[in-house]
Design a protein around this motif. Structure first.
Motif, PDB file in Angstrom:
ATOM      1  N   SER A 133       0.812  -1.223   0.000  1.00 52.38           N
ATOM      2  CA  SER A 133       0.000   0.000   0.000  1.00 52.38           C
ATOM      3  C   SER A 133       0.842   1.268   0.000  1.00 52.38           C
ATOM      4  CB  SER A 133      -0.928   0.009   1.221  1.00 52.38           C
ATOM      5  OG  SER A 133      -0.176   0.100   2.422  1.00 52.38           O
ATOM      6  N   VAL A 153      -6.491  -3.777  -1.727  1.00 47.85           N
ATOM      7  CA  VAL A 153      -5.078  -3.620  -1.408  1.00 47.85           C
ATOM      8  C   VAL A 153      -4.752  -4.466  -0.186  1.00 47.85           C
ATOM      9  CG1 VAL A 153      -3.266  -2.001  -0.725  1.00 47.85           C
ATOM     10  CG2 VAL A 153      -5.036  -1.271  -2.337  1.00 47.85           C
ATOM     11  N   PRO A 160      -2.022   1.450   6.345  1.00 52.44           N
ATOM     12  CA  PRO A 160      -1.593   1.566   4.954  1.00 52.44           C
ATOM     13  C   PRO A 160      -0.683   2.774   4.738  1.00 52.44           C
ATOM     14  CG  PRO A 160      -3.810   2.435   5.194  1.00 52.44           C
ATOM     15  CD  PRO A 160      -3.415   1.894   6.547  1.00 52.44           C
ATOM     16  N   PHE A 192      -9.227  -2.249   1.701  1.00 48.79           N
ATOM     17  CA  PHE A 192      -7.913  -2.502   2.268  1.00 48.79           C
ATOM     18  C   PHE A 192      -7.985  -3.679   3.234  1.00 48.79           C
ATOM     19  CE2 PHE A 192      -7.380   1.692   0.627  1.00 48.79           C
ATOM     20  CZ  PHE A 192      -6.026   1.863   0.385  1.00 48.79           C
TER      21      PHE A 192
END
Length: 442
Positions: A133, A153, A160, A192
């Motif tokens: 990330s 991600v 991140p 994420f």
């Protein structure tokens, strides 16, 4: 200003609206805008400065954000002096336009009024997995989301951002700026998965079984280089990745020592020195093996570090770290070009001499081709690796360059992934149509 507050406070003052307009008015409005040609990420300074000159701040914001999802980050950490500002036509008259500070002014304005420039369409296309990330991964994720892909991600750390979150001192890049830029990416529909290391917590085959059709490897350079000199394993010897990666997430809650030696001459070394000095070290010394002129760090950063009272010794290479009761007590270096001797009192020694890559093969569980430094071999024009459906960009490919170059590479990777998946989609449609025609014939 107390130590911790200085550590957390941005070093460069922002432009006021009046100063921003005055600076923008110095622009020569070049037809070919050499500054825009000098931006790797295509942020088009010539266009957004023109907007600012005519007091169209929202127009400037749109130009920046449409080209660079990390526009606010790059406004602070981009080496403008070697890129767009160096190309500025005013260099031959007096001094270049302060493009970085103008970009920062525009993106700060964007945040202050909660302006929303980008809006992603419904994610109706294939699922894409981004591994890492950092700036390259974020840029890829944002661009693919804007094209209608379902993007996730995967990040092994708790937060991140990669180097943006764990590696750049708040005096240069406040964490709230990083968080806001990541929120822009999330607002585009990007998901994420944190504390998730691909290759350990989940495999590539498992991701494929979940429907992921393409993969972007953007794991960056994970580890700091160390010198195998006597005393390198003493208590008090550390590296830039661990030192900065502990300081920023804890907002400076760590013991930095009193007599700190930083080995190296790049921006990371400057960040280490800034961190140590700002958090209370009595004496911080940077030891660099070459000359001031050869030192790769941004010269504005070097001046800032000087203002903090950091000492510099040029032309010395580390020879030995001396310990007492298992802890660092002194540091010795010898002349790089002569037989000079340098000996300093020390209780903390930080190596900031570059980073090395983690072997990515276990991460993706495939035979990705690597060079001798564990860097991924990827096509410069398409970011494709030798593994089908796997792309790679950023530091893990280029060996560690700038944030803006990582953004540029991430955008290129997204374009290539889009072309790759589009070709597969079209081929599948064509096969279906051919099969239908044959069925009709029967």
């Amino acid at each position: 200003m107390d130590d911790k507050k200085r550590y957390l406070t941005e070093a460069v003052e922002p432009f006021t609206p009046l100063l921003a307009m005055e600076e923008a008015s110095r622009c020569l409005l070049c037809h070919d805008a050499p500054c825009s040609q000098g931006c790797p990420a295509g942020t088009d300074p010539g266009k957004f400065i023109r907007s600012l000159r005519f007091k169209n701040v929202k127009g400037a914001v749109e130009t920046i954000r449409e080209a660079n999802i990390l526009g606010g980050v790059c406004a602070r950490v981009c080496p403008y002096d070697r890129l767009c500002e160096e190309a500025c036509s005013r260099c031959g008259i007096d001094k270049p336009i302060q493009i970085g500070r103008l970009q920062r002014f525009a993106t700060d304005f964007e945040r202050s009024i909660a302006m929303k420039v980008l809006e992603a369409p419904e994610a109706t296309k294939e699922k894409v997995a981004i591994i890492g990330s950092g700036p390259a991964g974020l840029a890829t994720a944002a661009k693919l989301a804007l094209e209608g892909y379902s993007v996730t991600v995967f990040e092994e750390k708790p937060a991140p951002g990669g180097v943006l979150t764990y590696g750049i001192v708040p005096a240069r890049l406040p964490q709230d700026v990083v968080d806001q830029e990541i929120q822009y990416v999330k607002d585009l529909g990007v998901q994420f998965e944190l504390n998730c290391k691909v290759g350990k917590d989940i495999t590539l085959d498992e991701l494929k079984s979940k429907g992921y059709a393409a993969f972007m490897l953007a794991i960056g350079m994970q580890y700091s280089k160390m010198l195998d000199i006597p005393g390198f394993n003493l208590d008090g010897v550390t590296n830039a990745v661990d030192f900065l990666g502990t300081a920023k997430p804890t907002e400076g809650n760590l013991d930095v020592g009193n007599n700190v030696i930083v080995i190296g001459g790049g921006d990371v070394a400057m960040d280490c020195a800034t961190t140590a000095r700002s958090l209370g070290a009595d004496k911080v010394t940077i030891v660099y093996r070459r000359t001031y002129e050869e030192m790769p760090a941004n010269k504005d950063e070097v001046r800032y570090v000087n203002e903090l009272g950091v000492n510099f010794f040029y032309g010395f290479k580390p020879e030995e770290i001396v310990g007492k009761d298992g802890k660092v007590s002194r540091f010795r270096a010898t002349g790089f070009r002569d037989d000079s001797i340098l000996e300093l009192k020390a209780d903390k020694v930080i190596f900031a001499i570059g980073q090395v890559a983690e072997d990515p093969k276990p991460i993706v569980d495939i035979a990705v081709s690597l060079d001798g430094k564990n860097l991924v071999l990827a096509n410069e024009e398409t970011c494709e690796t030798n593994a089908k459906g796997v792309f790679s960009a950023g530091d893990i490919v280029n060996g560690g360059k700038t944030v803006v170059e990582a953004v540029a590479a991430g955008k290129l990777a997204a374009e290539s992934i889009d072309k790759y998946l589009t070709s597969l989609r079209e081929a599948s449609t064509a096969d279906t149509e051919i099969a239908a025609e044959k069925e009709g014939v029967k």
